[in-house]
Design a protein around this motif. Structure first.
Motif, PDB file in Angstrom:
ATOM      1  N   LYS A  17       0.837  -1.204   0.000  1.00 25.58           N
ATOM      2  CA  LYS A  17       0.000   0.000   0.000  1.00 25.58           C
ATOM      3  C   LYS A  17       0.868   1.248   0.000  1.00 25.58           C
ATOM      4  O   LYS A  17       0.592   2.212  -0.703  1.00 25.58           O
ATOM      5  CB  LYS A  17      -0.894   0.053   1.240  1.00 25.58           C
ATOM      6  CG  LYS A  17      -2.070  -0.855   1.212  1.00 25.58           C
ATOM      7  CD  LYS A  17      -2.915  -0.582   2.452  1.00 25.58           C
ATOM      8  CE  LYS A  17      -4.052  -1.543   2.589  1.00 25.58           C
ATOM      9  NZ  LYS A  17      -4.815  -1.312   3.821  1.00 25.58           N
ATOM     10  N   LYS A  19       5.168   2.812   1.120  1.00 30.13           N
ATOM     11  CA  LYS A  19       6.517   2.698   1.675  1.00 30.13           C
ATOM     12  C   LYS A  19       6.948   4.089   2.100  1.00 30.13           C
ATOM     13  O   LYS A  19       6.821   5.044   1.336  1.00 30.13           O
ATOM     14  CB  LYS A  19       7.512   2.189   0.637  1.00 30.13           C
ATOM     15  CG  LYS A  19       7.421   0.734   0.322  1.00 30.13           C
ATOM     16  CD  LYS A  19       8.557   0.324  -0.603  1.00 30.13           C
ATOM     17  CE  LYS A  19       8.482  -1.158  -0.917  1.00 30.13           C
ATOM     18  NZ  LYS A  19       9.636  -1.625  -1.702  1.00 30.13           N
ATOM     19  N   VAL A  27       9.288   1.975   6.765  1.00 30.11           N
ATOM     20  CA  VAL A  27       7.992   1.359   7.044  1.00 30.11           C
ATOM     21  C   VAL A  27       7.343   0.940   5.729  1.00 30.11           C
ATOM     22  O   VAL A  27       7.321   1.706   4.770  1.00 30.11           O
ATOM     23  CB  VAL A  27       7.061   2.336   7.801  1.00 30.11           C
ATOM     24  CG1 VAL A  27       5.698   1.713   8.035  1.00 30.11           C
ATOM     25  CG2 VAL A  27       7.696   2.776   9.112  1.00 30.11           C
ATOM     26  N   GLU A  29       3.706  -0.776   4.338  1.00 33.21           N
ATOM     27  CA  GLU A  29       2.331  -1.177   4.655  1.00 33.21           C
ATOM     28  C   GLU A  29       1.830  -2.089   3.537  1.00 33.21           C
ATOM     29  O   GLU A  29       1.908  -1.740   2.359  1.00 33.21           O
ATOM     30  CB  GLU A  29       1.442   0.054   4.773  1.00 33.21           C
ATOM     31  CG  GLU A  29       0.044  -0.261   5.233  1.00 33.21           C
ATOM     32  CD  GLU A  29      -0.812   0.987   5.374  1.00 33.21           C
ATOM     33  OE1 GLU A  29      -2.024   0.817   5.591  1.00 33.21           O
ATOM     34  OE2 GLU A  29      -0.284   2.107   5.254  1.00 33.21           O
ATOM     35  N   TYR A  30       1.318  -3.254   3.928  1.00 36.09           N
ATOM     36  CA  TYR A  30       0.882  -4.260   2.962  1.00 36.09           C
ATOM     37  C   TYR A  30      -0.637  -4.362   2.910  1.00 36.09           C
ATOM     38  O   TYR A  30      -1.336  -4.044   3.862  1.00 36.09           O
ATOM     39  CB  TYR A  30       1.472  -5.634   3.324  1.00 36.09           C
ATOM     40  CG  TYR A  30       2.957  -5.683   3.098  1.00 36.09           C
ATOM     41  CD1 TYR A  30       3.472  -5.987   1.850  1.00 36.09           C
ATOM     42  CD2 TYR A  30       3.842  -5.372   4.110  1.00 36.09           C
ATOM     43  CE1 TYR A  30       4.832  -6.010   1.629  1.00 36.09           C
ATOM     44  CE2 TYR A  30       5.209  -5.385   3.901  1.00 36.09           C
ATOM     45  CZ  TYR A  30       5.693  -5.704   2.656  1.00 36.09           C
ATOM     46  OH  TYR A  30       7.043  -5.712   2.444  1.00 36.09           O
ATOM     47  N   ALA A  63      -0.775  -0.579  13.108  1.00 35.56           N
ATOM     48  CA  ALA A  63       0.208   0.519  13.052  1.00 35.56           C
ATOM     49  C   ALA A  63       0.265   1.335  14.347  1.00 35.56           C
ATOM     50  O   ALA A  63       0.751   2.451  14.361  1.00 35.56           O
ATOM     51  CB  ALA A  63      -0.045   1.432  11.857  1.00 35.56           C
ATOM     52  N   TRP A  66       3.047  -2.597  18.322  1.00 35.75           N
ATOM     53  CA  TRP A  66       4.044  -3.269  17.495  1.00 35.75           C
ATOM     54  C   TRP A  66       4.597  -4.500  18.206  1.00 35.75           C
ATOM     55  O   TRP A  66       4.855  -4.480  19.392  1.00 35.75           O
ATOM     56  CB  TRP A  66       5.194  -2.301  17.191  1.00 35.75           C
ATOM     57  CG  TRP A  66       4.746  -1.175  16.322  1.00 35.75           C
ATOM     58  CD1 TRP A  66       4.170  -0.010  16.731  1.00 35.75           C
ATOM     59  CD2 TRP A  66       4.784  -1.122  14.906  1.00 35.75           C
ATOM     60  NE1 TRP A  66       3.861   0.777  15.644  1.00 35.75           N
ATOM     61  CE2 TRP A  66       4.237   0.107  14.509  1.00 35.75           C
ATOM     62  CE3 TRP A  66       5.240  -2.000  13.921  1.00 35.75           C
ATOM     63  CZ2 TRP A  66       4.132   0.492  13.182  1.00 35.75           C
ATOM     64  CZ3 TRP A  66       5.140  -1.623  12.595  1.00 35.75           C
ATOM     65  CH2 TRP A  66       4.594  -0.391  12.235  1.00 35.75           C
ATOM     66  N   SER A 120      -3.752  -7.864   6.540  1.00 38.10           N
ATOM     67  CA  SER A 120      -2.972  -6.670   6.223  1.00 38.10           C
ATOM     68  C   SER A 120      -2.096  -6.369   7.428  1.00 38.10           C
ATOM     69  O   SER A 120      -2.473  -6.633   8.560  1.00 38.10           O
ATOM     70  CB  SER A 120      -3.892  -5.489   5.907  1.00 38.10           C
ATOM     71  OG  SER A 120      -4.697  -5.185   7.009  1.00 38.10           O
ATOM     72  N   THR A 122       1.680  -3.938   8.802  1.00 37.62           N
ATOM     73  CA  THR A 122       2.723  -2.956   8.543  1.00 37.62           C
ATOM     74  C   THR A 122       4.016  -3.494   9.135  1.00 37.62           C
ATOM     75  O   THR A 122       4.030  -4.036  10.230  1.00 37.62           O
ATOM     76  CB  THR A 122       2.363  -1.602   9.192  1.00 37.62           C
ATOM     77  OG1 THR A 122       1.087  -1.186   8.695  1.00 37.62           O
ATOM     78  CG2 THR A 122       3.401  -0.548   8.866  1.00 37.62           C
ATOM     79  N   ALA A 124       8.111  -2.589   9.969  1.00 43.82           N
ATOM     80  CA  ALA A 124       9.028  -1.459  10.148  1.00 43.82           C
ATOM     81  C   ALA A 124      10.428  -1.954  10.497  1.00 43.82           C
ATOM     82  O   ALA A 124      10.585  -2.905  11.256  1.00 43.82           O
ATOM     83  CB  ALA A 124       8.533  -0.538  11.258  1.00 43.82           C
TER      84      ALA A 124
END
Length: 139
Positions: A17, A19, A27, A29-30, A63, A66, A120, A122, A124
């Motif tokens: 989604k 970078k 980071v 995000e997928y 997000a 973590w 989904s 994220t 990092a």
């Protein structure tokens, strides 16, 4: 570059989604159709002092909270509560330029349910130190 592995293969950009990179954190995000089984990074195409030698990888499904996934330190210990704590050490980052470094990891126990399902998330990478001694961060 930095991101997730699935079946020891780099997850294609069509599943990304967004970078972002700010100072010492990258980071990615997928989308919700990605399974993560590890991470990768690519050594710099410039001087070796731009390569990370100490870093931590964290993952999140919201997000905000973590989970620690891995760190570049070569040794780890368990504290009294069973939490994994990295000990000081440096990752043996290759000297070759533009080399993809792949690491397969076991995900945190809380993620076990998601290993066989799509989600989904994220990912990092917090870079603590580069090979060049002048570029160092503390967390």
């Amino acid at each position: 570059d930095f991101g997730a592995l699935s079946d020891v293969c780099v997850v294609r950009d069509e599943h990304v989604k967004a970078k972002t990179r700010q100072r010492n954190t990258m980071v990615v995000e997928y989308t919700n159709d990605t399974i993560m089984e590890g991470y990768f990074f690519v050594t710099a195409d410039a001087a070796v002092d731009q390569d990370p030698v100490k870093f931590e990888v964290h993952a999140s499904t919201d997000a905000e909270s973590w989970d620690w996934v891995a760190s570049a330190q070569t040794r780890h210990t368990l504290d009294a509560t069973g939490k994994v704590e990295p000990l000081d050490g440096a990752y043996a980052t290759p000297l070759a330029r533009r080399e993809t470094v792949k690491t397969r990891v076991e995900l945190p126990v809380g993620w076990a349910v998601h290993r066989s399902s799509f989600m989904s998330f994220t990912l990092a990478m917090l870079i603590i130190a580069w090979r060049g001694a002048t570029r160092r961060f503390k967390h």
